[in-house]
Design a protein around this motif. Structure first.
Motif, mmCIF file in Angstrom:
data_model
loop_
_atom_site.group_PDB
_atom_site.id
_atom_site.type_symbol
_atom_site.label_atom_id
_atom_site.label_comp_id
_atom_site.label_asym_id
_atom_site.label_seq_id
_atom_site.Cartn_x
_atom_site.Cartn_y
_atom_site.Cartn_z
ATOM 1 N N LEU A 70 -15.543 8.320 -5.036
ATOM 2 C CA LEU A 70 -14.180 8.840 -5.239
ATOM 3 C C LEU A 70 -13.217 8.238 -4.231
ATOM 4 O O LEU A 70 -12.056 7.954 -4.551
ATOM 5 N N THR A 74 -9.998 5.998 -5.208
ATOM 6 C CA THR A 74 -8.675 6.402 -4.705
ATOM 7 C C THR A 74 -7.992 5.234 -4.011
ATOM 8 O O THR A 74 -6.797 4.972 -4.208
ATOM 9 N N VAL A 80 -2.385 7.946 -8.428
ATOM 10 C CA VAL A 80 -3.462 8.929 -8.590
ATOM 11 C C VAL A 80 -2.914 10.085 -9.425
ATOM 12 O O VAL A 80 -1.887 10.687 -9.061
ATOM 13 N N TYR A 98 -11.582 17.894 -4.098
ATOM 14 C CA TYR A 98 -11.315 16.454 -3.929
ATOM 15 C C TYR A 98 -10.196 16.262 -2.899
ATOM 16 O O TYR A 98 -10.307 15.429 -1.995
ATOM 17 N N TRP A 102 -9.711 14.632 1.405
ATOM 18 C CA TRP A 102 -8.737 13.737 2.035
ATOM 19 C C TRP A 102 -8.614 14.046 3.521
ATOM 20 O O TRP A 102 -8.391 13.154 4.333
ATOM 21 N N VAL A 117 -3.318 5.043 1.891
ATOM 22 C CA VAL A 117 -2.757 5.813 0.764
ATOM 23 C C VAL A 117 -1.235 5.863 0.808
ATOM 24 O O VAL A 117 -0.595 6.140 -0.212
ATOM 25 N N LYS A 120 1.223 4.985 -2.148
ATOM 26 C CA LYS A 120 0.703 5.229 -3.492
ATOM 27 C C LYS A 120 1.493 6.391 -4.097
ATOM 28 O O LYS A 120 2.190 7.105 -3.377
ATOM 29 N N LEU A 122 1.420 9.990 -6.274
ATOM 30 C CA LEU A 122 0.632 11.128 -6.762
ATOM 31 C C LEU A 122 1.371 11.771 -7.938
ATOM 32 O O LEU A 122 2.579 12.012 -7.860
#
Ligand SMILES: Cc1cc2nc3c(=O)[nH]c(=O)nc-3n(C[C@H](O)[C@H](O)[C@H](O)COP(=O)(O)O)c2cc1C
Length: 195
Positions: A70, A74, A80, A98, A102, A117, A120, A122
């Motif tokens: 995972l 990611t 995501v 999940y 993080w 991240v 990115k 969400l």
């Protein structure tokens, strides 16, 4: 105009297969350009061990097994997407767990998770049996999580339905799905003002 070459990670988290949230996600993904990559994972297929807070103790070892899988999915994604039913006004357990991981990945040596991240986007796709305001706690927690991670917030696509396939009668949600994956919003504009 959609930017080219995005890599979408769709994380399904309903405890039933092909339920309303999954169907709504397929409708939204259908509108993505062919050059955008899509990876679909059902979190029930990759169960994680109970999360343990080791921040102030032993610290975290590099993830193995499903956590590693995972994590890598990611990191590979530019976007995501948490695909969730609304459970008790919030995320179902597998999606929440999940996200709890993080916290560990942020503190795992040599992962540099925060840097990776950052930037990115969400997104969330949610179906509940009530009206959209019932999902405000879920939306609020994901918005704050995105801000904490210095991610962009894509937004929440919300549909209504209780029994499987009910989502097919929510014409508004199906229409919104067609254009859901537009450019993300600036998360700073969406947060409550600090005094
Ligand atoms: C444990 C549980 C809790 C739920 N809590 C809520 C809730 O708080 N608000 C709501 O509107 N619907 C709630 N529902 C209804 C589901 O969100 C709804 O049936 C939805 O369509 C399920 O999506 P799925 O088919 O993708 O699993 C709950 C359902 C379950 C099983």
């Amino acid at each position: 105009m959609l930017s080219p070459g995005r890599r979408f990670l769709f994380l399904l988290s309903s405890s039933r297969r092909l339920g309303n949230s999954e169907q709504l996600a397929y409708c939204a993904a259908h509108a993505l350009p062919a050059h955008d990559e899509q990876q679909w994972l059902n979190l029930h297929d990759f169960p994680l061990p109970d999360f343990t807070d080791l921040r102030h103790g032993a610290g975290y070892q590099p993830p193995v097994g499903n956590a590693r899988l995972l994590l890598e999915a990611t990191l590979h994604a530019t976007d995501v997407v948490l695909v969730t039913p609304l459970y008790m006004y919030n995320l179902p357990g597998h999606a929440k767990q999940y996200l709890d991981y993080w916290s560990a990945w942020l503190r795992t040596a040599n992962l540099n998770f925060r840097e990776q991240v950052k930037g990115k986007t969400l997104w969330s796709i949610v179906v509940g049996s009530g009206a959209r305001p019932d999902a405000q706690p879920l939306e609020g927690s994901l918005l704050l999580t995105a801000a904490f991670m210095q991610m962009n917030w894509g937004g929440m696509l919300y549909g209504s339905g209780s029994r499987p396939n009910d989502i097919q009668d929510d014409a508004r949600a199906l229409r919104e799905a067609e254009t859901f994956f537009g450019p993300p919003a600036d998360v700073a504009q969406l947060l409550p003002r600090k005094h």
